[in-house]
Design a protein around this motif. Structure first.
Motif, mmCIF file in Angstrom:
data_model
loop_
_atom_site.group_PDB
_atom_site.id
_atom_site.type_symbol
_atom_site.label_atom_id
_atom_site.label_comp_id
_atom_site.label_asym_id
_atom_site.label_seq_id
_atom_site.Cartn_x
_atom_site.Cartn_y
_atom_site.Cartn_z
ATOM 1 N N LEU A 15 2.580 30.218 -12.914
ATOM 2 C CA LEU A 15 3.594 29.793 -11.959
ATOM 3 C C LEU A 15 3.675 30.752 -10.786
ATOM 4 C CD1 LEU A 15 6.446 28.508 -14.283
ATOM 5 C CD2 LEU A 15 4.658 27.213 -13.135
ATOM 6 N N ALA A 16 3.465 32.029 -11.032
ATOM 7 C CA ALA A 16 3.451 32.996 -9.931
ATOM 8 C C ALA A 16 2.322 32.674 -8.967
ATOM 9 C CB ALA A 16 3.305 34.409 -10.478
ATOM 10 N N ARG A 17 1.172 32.258 -9.491
ATOM 11 C CA ARG A 17 0.060 31.878 -8.608
ATOM 12 C C ARG A 17 0.413 30.642 -7.789
ATOM 13 N NH1 ARG A 17 -3.400 33.227 -12.988
ATOM 14 N NH2 ARG A 17 -3.684 31.036 -13.536
ATOM 15 N N LEU A 18 1.094 29.696 -8.418
ATOM 16 C CA LEU A 18 1.491 28.500 -7.687
ATOM 17 C C LEU A 18 2.480 28.850 -6.569
ATOM 18 C CD1 LEU A 18 1.907 25.730 -10.415
ATOM 19 C CD2 LEU A 18 -0.083 26.324 -9.040
ATOM 20 N N MET A 19 3.436 29.720 -6.880
ATOM 21 C CA MET A 19 4.393 30.130 -5.856
ATOM 22 C C MET A 19 3.706 30.871 -4.718
ATOM 23 S SD MET A 19 7.749 31.232 -8.060
ATOM 24 C CE MET A 19 8.634 31.707 -6.582
ATOM 25 N N ALA A 20 2.642 31.619 -5.054
ATOM 26 C CA ALA A 20 1.914 32.375 -4.034
ATOM 27 C C ALA A 20 1.193 31.454 -3.051
ATOM 28 C CB ALA A 20 0.918 33.319 -4.691
ATOM 29 N N LEU A 21 0.955 30.213 -3.452
ATOM 30 C CA LEU A 21 0.319 29.257 -2.542
ATOM 31 C C LEU A 21 1.239 28.851 -1.398
ATOM 32 C CD1 LEU A 21 -1.373 26.833 -5.117
ATOM 33 C CD2 LEU A 21 -2.490 28.609 -3.757
ATOM 34 N N MET A 22 2.537 29.060 -1.592
ATOM 35 C CA MET A 22 3.516 28.612 -0.601
ATOM 36 C C MET A 22 3.799 29.734 0.391
ATOM 37 S SD MET A 22 6.042 26.311 -2.998
ATOM 38 C CE MET A 22 5.712 27.117 -4.567
ATOM 39 N N THR A 23 2.972 29.811 1.414
ATOM 40 C CA THR A 23 3.128 30.847 2.426
ATOM 41 C C THR A 23 4.370 30.573 3.268
ATOM 42 O OG1 THR A 23 1.719 29.608 3.949
ATOM 43 C CG2 THR A 23 0.656 31.259 2.562
ATOM 44 N N GLY A 24 4.936 31.613 3.818
ATOM 45 C CA GLY A 24 6.143 31.473 4.617
ATOM 46 C C GLY A 24 7.392 31.331 3.784
ATOM 47 N N MET A 71 11.016 27.150 -3.978
ATOM 48 C CA MET A 71 9.613 27.374 -4.304
ATOM 49 C C MET A 71 9.336 27.337 -5.810
ATOM 50 S SD MET A 71 10.763 28.962 -1.476
ATOM 51 C CE MET A 71 11.022 30.709 -1.793
ATOM 52 N N ALA A 72 10.211 27.944 -6.612
ATOM 53 C CA ALA A 72 10.018 27.890 -8.063
ATOM 54 C C ALA A 72 10.145 26.453 -8.559
ATOM 55 C CB ALA A 72 11.033 28.787 -8.767
ATOM 56 N N TYR A 73 11.070 25.714 -8.007
ATOM 57 C CA TYR A 73 11.271 24.296 -8.349
ATOM 58 C C TYR A 73 9.992 23.515 -8.073
ATOM 59 C CZ TYR A 73 13.975 19.847 -8.301
ATOM 60 O OH TYR A 73 14.494 18.599 -8.542
ATOM 61 N N TYR A 74 9.418 23.702 -6.891
ATOM 62 C CA TYR A 74 8.186 23.001 -6.550
ATOM 63 C C TYR A 74 7.044 23.417 -7.479
ATOM 64 C CZ TYR A 74 10.373 21.732 -2.029
ATOM 65 O OH TYR A 74 11.190 21.240 -1.046
ATOM 66 N N LEU A 88 1.226 22.299 -2.533
ATOM 67 C CA LEU A 88 1.968 23.543 -2.423
ATOM 68 C C LEU A 88 1.547 24.384 -1.224
ATOM 69 C CD1 LEU A 88 2.069 24.601 -6.190
ATOM 70 C CD2 LEU A 88 3.886 23.496 -4.872
ATOM 71 N N SER A 89 0.268 24.368 -0.900
ATOM 72 C CA SER A 89 -0.217 25.211 0.192
ATOM 73 C C SER A 89 0.323 24.765 1.546
ATOM 74 C CB SER A 89 -1.750 25.226 0.212
ATOM 75 O OG SER A 89 -2.263 23.917 0.399
#
Length: 233
Positions: A15-24, A71-74, A88-89
């Motif tokens: 999940l941390a990797r997924l959140m990292a995809l969301m820049t900004g 972001m965590a929700y997404y 996500l990106s």
């Protein structure tokens, strides 16, 4: 494409990797990271909802009132297959459905548009009342709010009404990361208990404790879980 662990064991790094995809997403990063464990336990082990249940009246409802840090929700929704991980990106971009506040008309699995604080709990009370009026006793209604939202008078009106109405279907998770502008005598759980709720305070990172709190019996009363987390910047 980022791959998610195949089993239901919580993989924080995934999940941390997924959140990292969301820049900004840095502006409200703590608002998201403080909810990650709660959201995963709910969607992985508690909520009766999935990508194919949008029109099912018997589905559970989850309302994210703390919508200014989604972001965590997404990340959790993507991990559970509500929409492609590839979305996500594009978080926050002009043509992305994933805005800085979730939009129920654009994002599969999102029940309400949120982010303006103080609205989620009143909406959850109305949802529970609506289900009761339709004779639908099985669907649970869950709402996640932040501790600072308890500065909003609308929440106190809603929790007072829910307690007196005995809305057993209603569950509130309060993320307590010391963001409130003032403390509560006896703690946040005491405020809910004073209004007739069942309430418990747990470590918001402890998955076993969260699951036990989420599934605790509370006959005839709404239920509040105060999840204590350390805010991480």
């Amino acid at each position: 494409m980022t791959q998610i662990a195949a089993d239901t064991e919580f993989r924080h790094q995934d999940l941390a990797r997924l959140m990292a995809l969301m820049t900004g997403a840095e502006k409200h990063g703590p608002a998201a990271t403080s909810t990650l464990d709660v959201l995963w336990v709910l969607y992985d082990r508690v909520l009766r909802v999935g990508p194919g249940t949008a029109g099912d009246l018997e589905r559970d409802r989850f309302l994210l009132s703390k919508g200014h840090g989604p972001m965590a929700y997404y990340a959790v929704l993507a991990a559970k297959g509500f929409f492609p991980v590839s979305w996500l990106s594009g978080f926050g971009s002009y043509d992305s459905p994933l805005g800085h506040h979730p939009d129920r008309t654009l994002v599969p699995g999102v029940e309400i548009g949120s982010g303006s604080l103080g609205h989620g709990l009143p909406l959850a009370v109305g949802t529970a009342l609506g289900l009761r009026a339709q004779g639908l006793a099985e669907p649970a209604v869950w709402v996640l709010i932040g501790d600072a939202e308890l500065d909003e008078g609308s929440n106190h009106e809603a929790l007072a009404y829910a307690g007196s109405a005995g809305l057993e279907q209603l569950h509130t998770v309060v993320i307590d990361n010391d963001s409130a502008t003032h403390g509560w005598p006896g703690g946040i759980a005491a405020r809910f208990e004073a209004a007739g709720w069942s309430a418990v305070t747990v470590d918001g990172r402890d998955h076993a404790a969260l699951h036990a709190a989420f599934t605790a019996a509370h006959p005839g009363r709404p239920h509040a879980v105060v999840a204590r987390v350390e805010k991480k910047y």
